[in-house]
Design a protein around this motif. Structure first.
Motif, PDB file in Angstrom:
ATOM      1  N   GLU A 130     -12.087  20.434 -23.937  1.00  0.00           N
ATOM      2  CA  GLU A 130     -12.902  20.962 -25.033  1.00  0.00           C
ATOM      3  C   GLU A 130     -14.408  20.833 -24.832  1.00  0.00           C
ATOM      4  O   GLU A 130     -15.178  21.594 -25.403  1.00  0.00           O
ATOM      5  CB  GLU A 130     -12.533  20.247 -26.341  1.00  0.00           C
ATOM      6  CG  GLU A 130     -11.109  20.420 -26.797  1.00  0.00           C
ATOM      7  CD  GLU A 130     -10.855  19.679 -28.103  1.00  0.00           C
ATOM      8  OE1 GLU A 130     -11.326  20.160 -29.151  1.00  0.00           O
ATOM      9  OE2 GLU A 130     -10.215  18.611 -28.069  1.00  0.00           O
ATOM     10  N   TYR A 131     -14.831  19.836 -24.045  1.00  0.00           N
ATOM     11  CA  TYR A 131     -16.251  19.513 -23.983  1.00  0.00           C
ATOM     12  C   TYR A 131     -16.799  19.646 -22.560  1.00  0.00           C
ATOM     13  O   TYR A 131     -16.066  19.548 -21.580  1.00  0.00           O
ATOM     14  CB  TYR A 131     -16.490  18.087 -24.492  1.00  0.00           C
ATOM     15  CG  TYR A 131     -15.800  17.801 -25.803  1.00  0.00           C
ATOM     16  CD1 TYR A 131     -16.185  18.455 -26.969  1.00  0.00           C
ATOM     17  CD2 TYR A 131     -14.742  16.893 -25.871  1.00  0.00           C
ATOM     18  CE1 TYR A 131     -15.548  18.210 -28.169  1.00  0.00           C
ATOM     19  CE2 TYR A 131     -14.091  16.644 -27.071  1.00  0.00           C
ATOM     20  CZ  TYR A 131     -14.494  17.306 -28.220  1.00  0.00           C
ATOM     21  OH  TYR A 131     -13.857  17.066 -29.403  1.00  0.00           O
TER      22      TYR A 131
ATOM     23  N   ARG B 121     -20.017  20.390 -28.676  1.00  0.00           N
ATOM     24  CA  ARG B 121     -19.137  20.653 -27.530  1.00  0.00           C
ATOM     25  C   ARG B 121     -19.863  20.750 -26.188  1.00  0.00           C
ATOM     26  O   ARG B 121     -19.228  20.891 -25.149  1.00  0.00           O
ATOM     27  CB  ARG B 121     -18.292  21.920 -27.750  1.00  0.00           C
ATOM     28  CG  ARG B 121     -17.335  21.785 -28.918  1.00  0.00           C
ATOM     29  CD  ARG B 121     -16.479  23.009 -29.119  1.00  0.00           C
ATOM     30  NE  ARG B 121     -15.600  22.830 -30.245  1.00  0.00           N
ATOM     31  CZ  ARG B 121     -14.381  22.295 -30.184  1.00  0.00           C
ATOM     32  NH1 ARG B 121     -13.902  21.898 -29.023  1.00  0.00           N
ATOM     33  NH2 ARG B 121     -13.642  22.172 -31.258  1.00  0.00           N
TER      34      ARG B 121
END
Length: 386
Positions: A300-301, A109
């Motif tokens: 998310e990343y 991530r």
């Protein structure tokens, strides 16, 4: 007699319970005290390390990543890198390699990467590996914080502005075709959904960071529908943030105003191509591509990289690249991982070296090598392992 015995047992039990309860309370008060002094003394060694994907990229990217690893080792940073070499110009790019990188990024991530150079020759695929990475991870927001470095004087000192760029559509949509011989159509895609998303990101960023103004950059006077939709989306979101001042400016005027009076800007939000141009222009105001960090986010990343993306191929192997931007990006990555102590240690050491002015790479007017700069940073780390 039984009553006295029972009373004695209850008293003993109560003392035991109060002692047991008192123990964690005392421990907690001590931990609070120690956390208040976190900037003064190093934290205890983490039980586990954070895994981070590393993609060195092309040009001087591998040299800059070596600098990051050396500084992290000296600072005892609890980060473990999963390194992947992905390059379109060194025959190290394939679908399998891309999937490996994506799999690592999705698991970890968090990633740190150099510039993956895109060749200009058309080889059957319009979308570069760099663009495909952004799309597959939905890295829609690129953030570049343009901040003057104390001790390095430029035409405009004490600059502090943020450029937020939408980077999954716009002019970089990879939709080109030759309609008839000698006529090529290149499509620019602007959607309401992604325009509102990047506008919300910009206003949320301004709110969280205590910024006072957001400026939307556009060319709606010419591209009335495409940039008009982007501008309309920004204006609609601005109404939801009454405490943040909202303005808009045409891209060509924005370039001139940045050169003449950049202090009028705070947070700027814009579509893809304009962001690419403004990132580089603004980096030039504070010292160039070697000193400005950047990062890209999805829901998310997070991917950390230099703010102005240049492979600097002419410097490969010459030990002259400036690692400041990559080291500051790495520091921002540590802050994202909640490693505040290590983040501050790295960034303060880098800025101290710049401020002292004794060790400077060629792009900042000095004669020092990349290795010289890294050693100076290591020497200025506040805490080092024994």
């Amino acid at each position: 007699m039984m009553a006295a015995t029972l009373r004695g047992s209850l008293v003993t039990l109560a003392k035991g319970l109060s002692g047991a309860r008192l123990q964690p309370l005392c421990t907690r008060s001590l931990s609070v005290t120690s956390s208040q002094n976190v900037s003064e003394s190093p934290p205890a060694r983490a039980d586990s390390t954070f895994k981070v994907t590393m993609v060195p990229g092309d040009g001087v990217g591998p040299e800059l990543m070596t600098a990051v690893k050396e500084v992290f080792k000296a600072a005892d940073v609890p980060v473990e890198f999963e390194e992947f070499h992905l390059s379109e110009v060194q025959n190290m790019a394939s679908e399998e390699k891309l999937e490996e990188v994506l799999s690592s990024m999705k698991n970890n991530r968090v990633a740190i990467k150099g510039k993956i150079h895109t060749p200009m020759e058309y080889k059957g695929e319009l979308a570069s590996y760099e663009m495909r990475l952004r799309r597959k991870l939905d890295l829609f927001a690129n953030v570049v914080h343009v901040n003057s470095l104390p001790g390095y004087s430029t035409r405009h000192n004490n600059l502090d502005l943020v450029i937020i760029r939408e980077q999954t559509e716009g002019e970089y949509s990879s939709l080109e075709h030759e309609s008839v011989s000698g006529v090529v159509e290149c499509l620019k895609i602007i959607t309401r959904e992604k325009s509102r998303r990047i506008a919300k990101f910009a206003f949320d960023y301004a709110t969280k960071k205590g910024r006072s103004k957001v400026t939307a950059v556009h060319k709606a006077n010419i591209m009335k529908l495409g940039d008009g939709l982007f501008l309309q989306s920004c204006a609609e979101l601005a109404e939801l943030y009454p405490k943040i001042k909202y303005e808009n400016i045409i891209i060509d005027n924005c370039c001139m105003q940045l050169v003449q009076n950049p202090y009028q800007f705070d947070v700027l939000v814009m579509p893809n191509l304009y962001g690419n141009i403004i990132d580089n222009l603004a980096a030039g105001l504070v010292g160039g591509a070697g000193v400005v960090p950047g990062e890209s986010y999805s829901a998310e990343y997070a991917v950390f990289e230099t703010g102005a993306r240049h492979p600097f191929a002419q410097a490969v192997g010459r030990n002259i690249a400036n690692p400041t931007a990559m080291l500051l990006s790495a520091s921002n990555m540590l802050r994202h991982l909640n490693l505040e102590y290590h983040s501050n240690m790295v960034s303060e050491a880098v800025k101290k070296v710049i401020k002292q002015g004794k060790v400077r790479t060629r792009d900042l007017g000095g004669y020092s090598t990349t290795g010289d700069f890294v050693r100076a940073v290591v020497d200025n780390l506040r805490h080092r392992t024994v």
